[in-house]
Design an enzyme around this catalytic site. Structure first.
Site, PDB file in Angstrom:
ATOM      1  N   LYS A  35       0.842  -1.206   0.000  1.00 39.11           N
ATOM      2  CA  LYS A  35       0.000   0.000   0.000  1.00 39.11           C
ATOM      3  C   LYS A  35       0.870   1.246   0.000  1.00 39.11           C
ATOM      4  CE  LYS A  35      -4.083   0.165   2.235  1.00 39.11           C
ATOM      5  NZ  LYS A  35      -5.061   0.269   3.333  1.00 39.11           N
ATOM      6  N   PHE A 139     -16.147  10.577  12.454  1.00 39.16           N
ATOM      7  CA  PHE A 139     -17.553  10.393  12.066  1.00 39.16           C
ATOM      8  C   PHE A 139     -17.750  10.430  10.552  1.00 39.16           C
ATOM      9  CE2 PHE A 139     -17.527  12.273  16.327  1.00 39.16           C
ATOM     10  CZ  PHE A 139     -18.321  11.374  17.023  1.00 39.16           C
ATOM     11  N   ASN A 195     -23.335   5.593  16.303  1.00 39.87           N
ATOM     12  CA  ASN A 195     -23.488   4.550  15.275  1.00 39.87           C
ATOM     13  C   ASN A 195     -24.614   3.586  15.631  1.00 39.87           C
ATOM     14  OD1 ASN A 195     -21.598   5.506  13.560  1.00 39.87           O
ATOM     15  ND2 ASN A 195     -20.208   3.761  13.684  1.00 39.87           N
ATOM     16  N   CYS A 247     -18.437  -0.320   9.306  1.00 45.22           N
ATOM     17  CA  CYS A 247     -18.660   0.271  10.634  1.00 45.22           C
ATOM     18  C   CYS A 247     -19.880  -0.266  11.385  1.00 45.22           C
ATOM     19  CB  CYS A 247     -18.747   1.785  10.510  1.00 45.22           C
ATOM     20  SG  CYS A 247     -17.157   2.497  10.089  1.00 45.22           S
TER      21      CYS A 247
HETATM   22  N1  LIG Z   1     -14.390   3.531   7.175  1.00 44.71           N
HETATM   23  C1  LIG Z   1     -15.209   4.379   7.765  1.00 44.71           C
HETATM   24  O1  LIG Z   1     -16.158   4.872   7.167  1.00 44.71           O
HETATM   25  C2  LIG Z   1     -14.978   4.787   9.205  1.00 44.71           C
HETATM   26  C3  LIG Z   1     -15.681   5.889   9.715  1.00 44.71           C
HETATM   27  C4  LIG Z   1     -15.461   6.259  11.035  1.00 44.71           C
HETATM   28  C5  LIG Z   1     -14.597   5.530  11.823  1.00 44.71           C
HETATM   29  N2  LIG Z   1     -13.954   4.444  11.305  1.00 44.71           N
HETATM   30  C6  LIG Z   1     -13.019   3.728  12.177  1.00 44.71           C
HETATM   31  O2  LIG Z   1     -11.698   4.105  11.811  1.00 44.71           O
HETATM   32  C7  LIG Z   1     -10.800   2.992  11.936  1.00 44.71           C
HETATM   33  C8  LIG Z   1     -10.117   2.724  10.615  1.00 44.71           C
HETATM   34  O3  LIG Z   1     -11.113   2.358   9.664  1.00 44.71           O
HETATM   35  P1  LIG Z   1     -10.778   2.200   8.113  1.00 44.71           P
HETATM   36  O4  LIG Z   1     -12.074   1.899   7.439  1.00 44.71           O
HETATM   37  O5  LIG Z   1      -9.980   3.367   7.676  1.00 44.71           O
HETATM   38  O6  LIG Z   1      -9.855   0.900   8.159  1.00 44.71           O
HETATM   39  P2  LIG Z   1      -9.035   0.207   6.973  1.00 44.71           P
HETATM   40  O7  LIG Z   1      -9.093  -1.244   7.243  1.00 44.71           O
HETATM   41  O8  LIG Z   1      -9.502   0.748   5.656  1.00 44.71           O
HETATM   42  O9  LIG Z   1      -7.545   0.729   7.184  1.00 44.71           O
HETATM   43  C9  LIG Z   1      -6.777   0.429   8.288  1.00 44.71           C
HETATM   44  C10 LIG Z   1      -5.291   0.512   7.911  1.00 44.71           C
HETATM   45  O10 LIG Z   1      -4.503   0.348   9.085  1.00 44.71           O
HETATM   46  C11 LIG Z   1      -3.341  -0.364   8.733  1.00 44.71           C
HETATM   47  N3  LIG Z   1      -2.729  -0.912   9.952  1.00 44.71           N
HETATM   48  C12 LIG Z   1      -3.118  -1.957  10.723  1.00 44.71           C
HETATM   49  N4  LIG Z   1      -2.313  -2.100  11.771  1.00 44.71           N
HETATM   50  C13 LIG Z   1      -1.368  -1.137  11.695  1.00 44.71           C
HETATM   51  C14 LIG Z   1      -0.282  -0.760  12.508  1.00 44.71           C
HETATM   52  N5  LIG Z   1       0.006  -1.384  13.646  1.00 44.71           N
HETATM   53  N6  LIG Z   1       0.467   0.294  12.116  1.00 44.71           N
HETATM   54  C15 LIG Z   1       0.194   0.963  10.976  1.00 44.71           C
HETATM   55  N7  LIG Z   1      -0.846   0.661  10.171  1.00 44.71           N
HETATM   56  C16 LIG Z   1      -1.625  -0.381  10.526  1.00 44.71           C
HETATM   57  C17 LIG Z   1      -3.836  -1.403   7.745  1.00 44.71           C
HETATM   58  O11 LIG Z   1      -2.787  -1.923   6.955  1.00 44.71           O
HETATM   59  C18 LIG Z   1      -4.835  -0.565   6.923  1.00 44.71           C
HETATM   60  O12 LIG Z   1      -4.209   0.039   5.817  1.00 44.71           O
HETATM   61  C19 LIG Z   1     -11.650   1.826  12.453  1.00 44.71           C
HETATM   62  O13 LIG Z   1     -11.584   1.804  13.844  1.00 44.71           O
HETATM   63  C20 LIG Z   1     -13.053   2.208  12.019  1.00 44.71           C
HETATM   64  O14 LIG Z   1     -14.029   1.658  12.842  1.00 44.71           O
HETATM   65  C21 LIG Z   1     -14.111   4.070  10.015  1.00 44.71           C
END
Ligand SMILES: NC(=O)c1ccc[n+]([C@@H]2O[C@H](COP(=O)([O-])OP(=O)(O)OC[C@H]3O[C@@H](n4cnc5c(N)ncnc54)[C@H](O)[C@@H]3O)[C@@H](O)[C@H]2O)c1
Length: 410
Positions: A35, A139, A195, A247
């Site tokens: 990535k 959010f 949520n 989510c």
């Molecule tokens: N996607 C949404 O719409 C959304 C909205 C609000 C909150 N959230 C929250 O935000 C957080 C992230 O969601 P997302 O959808 O972006 O997740 P995602 O799975 O798209 O991305 C997470 C990233 O973190 C990386 N990662 C994992 N462990 C790591 C580490 N130790 N060090 C560095 N990188 C690491 C992964 O490789 C991945 O690229 C979650 O807790 C989710 O609940 C998501």
């Protein structure tokens, strides 16, 4: 100010891009080498409207790496790693591992937790990292993530040390959004409660839709009139095939098990989860009602992303329907304008998808699925998202639509 963003998924990448665009020097860290390599070559790993342009625009101020030590001189490091639900419980593994790695930060740096985490987590992050921590839940909505990050409805800043909360508030000062200062646990609770409330609202109107299907009622008429009451509001009051995505399904389950552990089970959230889990099967039953035995017949699913304007297929209702249909011996083909998946045979246009199938299920309300009634005239149709003009269809079922239709048993 220099900013670090840990985890370059939907949240982290958008956060990094927006902050760089606002003039901050941003270092994005991810453990996924491919990535990071791709991002450094200008490849954007996800589809999010406007993201590619934003990343191009902010090139000089934004770097990507797998090397945590590059964060040693940032003022604020956001944690935006995934927090999956495993066997109904939140897994904090990635957050805790990131926290340990963030020991590289300078003593005056602050960690801001954006990942959705159960109350009590920010305290653990502080213990593990030895740095001051602020809970700053996210959010944003996929599909409008850049707008939501640039102009959020509210910014929640939870913490103990005023200086740390001041610093994180300063990062977001370009937004002019209302800021709510809270304790760590309140901030963490606000995200889950928000949520879960939205999930409850969706499941509520979906149960009303079930009832409407047995009466001379259209749930859209009912919801419209309900929504005019400002105490109810029309948002998230659209009946459909249920919520999916990365989510709501995982957060409601994590919040429920968390509440059970505390001896205060959130029964309403439990019911919302149950109602939601029944939706895909309900769509299959609707198709069976109108089409009869499904074995060996071809069914097209329109929409494989969990919602429009994203390529995200996590917990996608369309894919769940596809696997239920396959279990019944159906030949499933799918079409989505953006999402790509291995689990369904995909075709490249909606026209081809519809032409090759006898039955069609509209699973995602993409704009381009509106106004396609002419293509559907000779098909058996399930409008799972209520975007079609039902008066133009012959053999169909539609969520929450109980008026008598051809082929319906008395
Ligand atoms: N996607 C949404 O719409 C959304 C909205 C609000 C909150 N959230 C929250 O935000 C957080 C992230 O969601 P997302 O959808 O972006 O997740 P995602 O799975 O798209 O991305 C997470 C990233 O973190 C990386 N990662 C994992 N462990 C790591 C580490 N130790 N060090 C560095 N990188 C690491 C992964 O490789 C991945 O690229 C979650 O807790 C989710 O609940 C998501």
């Amino acid at each position: 100010m220099r900013i670090g963003v840990v985890g370059l998924g939907y949240v982290g990448l958008v956060t990094a891009a927006v902050l760089a665009d606002k003039g901050y020097e941003v270092v994005g860290v991810d453990v996924d080498e491919r990535k990071v390599e791709g991002l450094n070559c200008g490849r954007v790993p996800i589809y999010e409207p406007g993201l590619k342009e934003l990343l191009t625009r902010s090139q000089g101020r934004l770097t990507f790496t797998t090397d945590y030590s590059r964060l040693s001189d940032v003022d604020v490091a956001f944690i935006a790693v995934s927090t999956p639900t495993v066997n109904g419980r939140i897994s904090l593994d990635y957050v805790l591992s990131a926290s340990r790695s963030l020991k590289v930060l300078g003593k005056d740096s602050v960690i801001a937790v954006k990942s959705t985490v159960i109350p009590g987590t920010a305290r653990k992050v502080r213990e593990l990292s030895g740095r001051e921590v602020v809970s700053n839940p996210e959010f944003l909505k996929e599909g409008s993530a850049i707008r939501d990050t640039t102009n959020p409805d509210r910014i929640v800043i939870g913490g103990e040390a005023q200086w740390a909360m001041d610093l994180v508030e300063k990062v977001w000062s370009f937004t002019n959004s209302p800021v709510i200062r809270t304790t760590w646990e309140e901030a963490e609770m606000i995200k889950y409660a928000s949520n879960s409330f939205l999930a409850v609202k969706i499941s509520f109107i979906n149960e009303i839709a079930n009832l409407c299907e047995r009466l001379n009622c259209d749930v859209n008429v009912v919801a419209k009139a309900m929504g005019l009451d400002p105490r109810i509001s029309p948002h998230f009051l659209r009946a459909g095939l249920g919520y999916g995505g990365s989510c709501f399904p995982k957060d409601t389950k994590a919040f429920l098990s968390f509440s059970e552990d505390l001896g205060e089970p959130l029964r309403i959230v439990g019911a919302a989860i149950q109602v939601n889990e029944e939706r895909p099967l309900r769509a299959v039953r609707m198709l069976e009602e109108v089409m009869g035995e499904l074995r060996d017949r071809v069914v097209c699913i329109l929409g494989l992303a969990f919602k429009p304007n994203t390529d995200d297929t996590r917990e996608s209702v369309g894919l769940k329907i596809a696997s239920l249909l396959k279990e019944k011996g159906v030949r499933v083909i799918g079409y989505d304008p953006m999402a790509r998946t291995e689990s369904v045979e995909q075709v490249s246009t909606k026209e081809e998808c519809i032409a090759r199938a006898e039955g069609v299920i509209v699973a995602t309300e993409w704009e381009e699925f509106k106004g396609i009634e002419d293509l559907l005239k000779e098909k058996y149709v399930v409008d799972g998202r209520r975007i079609l003009d039902l008066s133009k269809l012959k053999r169909f079922r539609a969520v929450g639509y109980g008026r008598m239709t051809e082929g319906r048993s008395p």
